[in-house]
Write a protein that holds these residues in place. Structure first.
Motif, PDB file in Angstrom:
ATOM      1  N   LEU A  46       0.833  -1.202   0.000  1.00  5.68           N
ATOM      2  CA  LEU A  46       0.000   0.000   0.000  1.00  5.68           C
ATOM      3  C   LEU A  46       0.870   1.255   0.000  1.00  5.68           C
ATOM      4  CD1 LEU A  46      -2.730  -0.975   2.611  1.00  5.68           C
ATOM      5  CD2 LEU A  46      -3.184  -0.277   0.257  1.00  5.68           C
ATOM      6  N   PRO A  47       0.393   2.353  -0.592  1.00  2.04           N
ATOM      7  CA  PRO A  47       1.109   3.631  -0.489  1.00  2.04           C
ATOM      8  C   PRO A  47       1.345   3.998   0.970  1.00  2.04           C
ATOM      9  CG  PRO A  47      -0.670   3.783  -2.086  1.00  2.04           C
ATOM     10  CD  PRO A  47      -0.813   2.454  -1.418  1.00  2.04           C
ATOM     11  N   VAL A  48       2.542   4.433   1.284  1.00  3.83           N
ATOM     12  CA  VAL A  48       2.935   4.641   2.682  1.00  3.83           C
ATOM     13  C   VAL A  48       2.262   5.847   3.312  1.00  3.83           C
ATOM     14  CG1 VAL A  48       4.882   5.113   4.214  1.00  3.83           C
ATOM     15  CG2 VAL A  48       5.148   3.503   2.319  1.00  3.83           C
ATOM     16  N   SER A  49       2.201   6.959   2.618  1.00  2.00           N
ATOM     17  CA  SER A  49       1.719   8.200   3.221  1.00  2.00           C
ATOM     18  C   SER A  49       0.263   8.085   3.673  1.00  2.00           C
ATOM     19  CB  SER A  49       1.834   9.362   2.228  1.00  2.00           C
ATOM     20  OG  SER A  49       1.223  10.522   2.769  1.00  2.00           O
ATOM     21  N   PRO A  50      -0.017   8.390   4.944  1.00  2.00           N
ATOM     22  CA  PRO A  50      -1.392   8.316   5.444  1.00  2.00           C
ATOM     23  C   PRO A  50      -2.284   9.429   4.898  1.00  2.00           C
ATOM     24  CG  PRO A  50       0.042   9.221   7.134  1.00  2.00           C
ATOM     25  CD  PRO A  50       0.924   8.819   6.000  1.00  2.00           C
ATOM     26  N   GLU A 100      -9.553   5.502  15.334  1.00  2.00           N
ATOM     27  CA  GLU A 100      -8.093   5.396  15.339  1.00  2.00           C
ATOM     28  C   GLU A 100      -7.484   6.384  16.334  1.00  2.00           C
ATOM     29  OE1 GLU A 100      -6.003   4.395  11.424  1.00  2.00           O
ATOM     30  OE2 GLU A 100      -7.610   5.743  10.841  1.00  2.00           O
ATOM     31  N   LYS A 101      -6.241   6.099  16.718  1.00  2.00           N
ATOM     32  CA  LYS A 101      -5.543   7.016  17.628  1.00  2.00           C
ATOM     33  C   LYS A 101      -5.292   8.355  16.950  1.00  2.00           C
ATOM     34  CE  LYS A 101      -3.237   3.297  20.152  1.00  2.00           C
ATOM     35  NZ  LYS A 101      -1.934   2.633  20.435  1.00  2.00           N
ATOM     36  N   THR A 102      -4.875   8.309  15.693  1.00  2.00           N
ATOM     37  CA  THR A 102      -4.629   9.536  14.931  1.00  2.00           C
ATOM     38  C   THR A 102      -5.631   9.619  13.787  1.00  2.00           C
ATOM     39  OG1 THR A 102      -2.266   9.336  15.412  1.00  2.00           O
ATOM     40  CG2 THR A 102      -2.908  10.874  13.667  1.00  2.00           C
ATOM     41  N   VAL A 103      -6.408  10.692  13.738  1.00  2.13           N
ATOM     42  CA  VAL A 103      -7.422  10.870  12.704  1.00  2.13           C
ATOM     43  C   VAL A 103      -6.947  11.936  11.716  1.00  2.13           C
ATOM     44  CG1 VAL A 103      -9.811  11.520  12.216  1.00  2.13           C
ATOM     45  CG2 VAL A 103      -9.276  10.209  14.281  1.00  2.13           C
ATOM     46  N   TYR A 104      -6.845  11.554  10.439  1.00  3.07           N
ATOM     47  CA  TYR A 104      -6.383  12.484   9.409  1.00  3.07           C
ATOM     48  C   TYR A 104      -7.549  13.143   8.672  1.00  3.07           C
ATOM     49  CZ  TYR A 104      -1.819  10.358  10.146  1.00  3.07           C
ATOM     50  OH  TYR A 104      -0.639   9.911  10.702  1.00  3.07           O
ATOM     51  N   ASP A 105      -8.693  12.469   8.629  1.00  2.00           N
ATOM     52  CA  ASP A 105      -9.889  13.012   7.985  1.00  2.00           C
ATOM     53  C   ASP A 105     -11.043  12.826   8.959  1.00  2.00           C
ATOM     54  OD1 ASP A 105     -12.157  13.585   6.449  1.00  2.00           O
ATOM     55  OD2 ASP A 105     -11.287  12.763   4.615  1.00  2.00           O
ATOM     56  N   SER A 106     -11.557  13.914   9.487  1.00  3.86           N
ATOM     57  CA  SER A 106     -12.549  13.837  10.570  1.00  3.86           C
ATOM     58  C   SER A 106     -13.975  13.586  10.088  1.00  3.86           C
ATOM     59  CB  SER A 106     -12.511  15.130  11.398  1.00  3.86           C
ATOM     60  OG  SER A 106     -12.805  16.245  10.565  1.00  3.86           O
ATOM     61  N   VAL A 147      -2.358  10.476   1.677  1.00  2.00           N
ATOM     62  CA  VAL A 147      -2.753  10.261   0.280  1.00  2.00           C
ATOM     63  C   VAL A 147      -4.100   9.552   0.262  1.00  2.00           C
ATOM     64  CG1 VAL A 147      -2.197   9.079  -1.871  1.00  2.00           C
ATOM     65  CG2 VAL A 147      -0.382  10.176  -0.553  1.00  2.00           C
ATOM     66  N   GLN A 148      -5.103  10.165  -0.371  1.00  3.08           N
ATOM     67  CA  GLN A 148      -6.439   9.583  -0.432  1.00  3.08           C
ATOM     68  C   GLN A 148      -6.856   9.317  -1.876  1.00  3.08           C
ATOM     69  OE1 GLN A 148      -9.002  12.310   1.872  1.00  3.08           O
ATOM     70  NE2 GLN A 148      -9.068  10.744   3.463  1.00  3.08           N
ATOM     71  N   PHE A 149      -7.831   8.404  -2.002  1.00  2.00           N
ATOM     72  CA  PHE A 149      -8.370   8.035  -3.311  1.00  2.00           C
ATOM     73  C   PHE A 149      -9.888   8.221  -3.281  1.00  2.00           C
ATOM     74  CE2 PHE A 149      -4.443   5.829  -2.654  1.00  2.00           C
ATOM     75  CZ  PHE A 149      -3.822   5.801  -3.891  1.00  2.00           C
ATOM     76  N   THR A 166      -9.570   6.684   2.012  1.00  4.35           N
ATOM     77  CA  THR A 166     -10.817   6.923   1.275  1.00  4.35           C
ATOM     78  C   THR A 166     -11.245   8.377   1.382  1.00  4.35           C
ATOM     79  OG1 THR A 166     -11.559   4.667   1.775  1.00  4.35           O
ATOM     80  CG2 THR A 166     -13.238   6.231   1.069  1.00  4.35           C
ATOM     81  N   SER A 167     -11.464   9.007   0.238  1.00  5.43           N
ATOM     82  CA  SER A 167     -11.979  10.381   0.276  1.00  5.43           C
ATOM     83  C   SER A 167     -13.488  10.413   0.034  1.00  5.43           C
ATOM     84  CB  SER A 167     -11.273  11.262  -0.756  1.00  5.43           C
ATOM     85  OG  SER A 167     -11.597  10.847  -2.068  1.00  5.43           O
ATOM     86  N   SER A 168     -14.034   9.395  -0.646  1.00  2.00           N
ATOM     87  CA  SER A 168     -15.488   9.379  -0.899  1.00  2.00           C
ATOM     88  C   SER A 168     -16.132   8.047  -0.533  1.00  2.00           C
ATOM     89  CB  SER A 168     -15.786   9.708  -2.366  1.00  2.00           C
ATOM     90  OG  SER A 168     -15.444  11.051  -2.664  1.00  2.00           O
TER      91      SER A 168
END
Length: 461
Positions: free
Chosen positions: A252-256, A319-325, A258-260, A289-291
């Motif tokens: 999988l792409p490493v960066s948390p 999750e402990k760290t949320v990147y998209d709320s 990066v969304q699709f 996931t963005s959508s």
């Protein structure tokens, strides 16, 4: 004007007046019929219809698959295809370590109690060793032995013969739910986790070929990735891919961050050995996931329960760290956010659906087949379909039975309950009745918000 023609004209006018009065009375008797849930569509194409007719593989995909299979010269292909299909369908989740330990403790206790009842002269250490050996033997005999699927090129070809068309049918039907209910969705990027033969890329391309600009296919199996690329190139190494912008990866792409737009995992979660690993994978996919996130599994109890685990993870854990709320919302098939009512019933019956399809034309394959699958679509976007005031949508979870002037519908309803409804024009309006007659297992049916006096328990007829 003659008296006869005058009389005919009067009779005609009276007939028109009676017809108008009848329509007025019908509208008054069924105020719900005035609610425009059809949105201008005919009943056979009402907004809840997401079923597809008999599905063909894309022609270029079928030709490439047949070429690869013919060139591989796999011995006993028909027999091996049948065995692999049955094995994959009957596969279960690995038994968790904690469950195994609890079972061992319970068996050991039971054997000690039986031994104490006899109170023989046997040495206690010898008895303990004997009981432990017996516990180990019983666990070995009764525990499901899960092993990971490892594909070399030959087994990959067998898998292609067995599952290419059926897997495509299930994914294509699941994606059609989004395409039909959210026509404005125009994804530019796709992530396919556990991509296998690349069927998700083909199914997504058939839905959104105009907008998709990047498709990342991730599979840990090198031979599977090679087969998927061969399918894309029509089994010709020198040819250009039939679908552009498809990229294969083993990780999988490493960066948390990066969304699709669209993330799919089809028949993949069941390949992960523990609940912990499945939960981590679901969180990872949701983070990307963005959508829409689409999960597809076999339509078995195991497949359904794996999806319900994922549903519970996304709706009730964090999750402990949320990147998209933006919160998770179930788009399909569930019309509610409550616990699946099928899990609360004994015996447990999976929530599954079916799609008719034409298999690869190989020996041993029927002219047409049925793919039975379970799926879950979770979204970060707001629901788009249920915006007609006064209308809810229930999911049909069994074949619709059309009878004379009434229709039997088994539905999962927005209140989280399974109900058996007998739909008639008199009780539910002509529009709802005609929609029911034109719907089938897996579609949605409009439920007007009113007191229903025709809802029965699940055993009603």
């Amino acid at each position: 004007m003659t008296s006869r023609s005058c009389s005919a004209r009067v009779l005609c006018q009276r007939a028109v007046i009676v017809k108008i009065m009848c329509r007025g009375m019908s509208a008054a008797a069924h105020p719900q019929s005035q609610i425009d849930f059809l949105k201008g569509e005919p009943h056979r194409k009402h907004p809840g219809v997401t079923k597809l007719k008999m599905l063909h593989l894309p022609e270029k995909l079928q030709i490439a698959a047949q070429s690869i299979i013919n060139r591989a010269h796999v011995s006993q292909l028909t027999d091996r295809t049948c065995k692999l299909t049955n094995y994959l369908w009957s596969r279960k989740r690995a038994v968790e370590d904690v469950t195994l330990r609890q079972k061992a403790v319970s068996l050991e206790k039971e054997l000690w109690e039986k031994a104490m009842e006899k109170r023989g002269d046997m040495d206690e250490q010898a008895l303990e060793d004997r009981i432990r050996k017996k516990v180990f033997s019983m666990l070995k005999r009764t525990t499901y032995h899960w092993t990971p699927m490892k594909y070399d090129e030959e087994l990959g070809v067998v898998y292609m013969a067995a599952r290419l068309a059926g897997g495509y049918a299930a994914v294509r039907r699941a994606l059609n739910e989004i395409k039909k209910r959210d026509p404005s969705f125009a994804p530019q990027s796709l992530l396919d986790f556990g991509s296998g033969l690349g069927t998700v890329a083909w199914a997504s391309h058939s839905c959104w070929s105009d907008t998709l600009k990047e498709m990342i296919c991730v599979d840990s199996s090198g031979p599977m990735n090679i087969l998927a690329e061969r399918l894309l190139k029509g089994d010709d190494e020198r040819a250009d891919p039939q679908i552009k912008h498809v990229y294969f990866r083993q990780f999988l792409p490493v960066s948390p961050k990066v969304q699709f737009d669209l993330v799919v995992a089809a028949f993949t979660l069941s390949e992960l050995p523990t609940a912990k690993e499945r939960e981590e994978a679901v969180f990872t996919l949701w983070r990307k996931t963005s959508s829409y996130l689409v999960l597809v599994e076999n339509g078995t109890k195991e497949g359904h329960q794996i999806l319900m685990e994922a549903r519970d993870t996304l709706l009730n854990k964090q999750e402990k760290t949320v990147y998209d709320s933006r919160p998770a919302s179930v788009f399909a098939p569930c019309p509610h956010l409550m616990v699946c009512p099928k899990l609360a019933r004994e015996p447990v019956v999976p929530c599954n659906f079916q799609q008719l399809y034409y298999p690869l034309p190989l020996p041993g394959h029927n002219d047409r087949q049925i793919e039975k699958f379970s799926y879950l679509i979770v979204t970060r976007t707001e629901p788009t379909q249920t915006d007609t005031e006064g209308v809810d949508w229930a999911r049909l979870i069994a074949p619709v039975k059309c009878r004379t002037r009434h229709v039997h519908c088994q539905m999962c309803c927005p209140d989280g309950q399974i109900q058996h409804m007998v739909v008639t024009a008199q009780k539910h309006s002509r529009d709802v009745y005609r929609c029911a007659r034109n719907s089938d297992w897996g579609d949605q049916l409009p439920v007007i918000q009113k007191i229903e006096d025709d809802v029965h328990g699940d055993n009603s007829h």
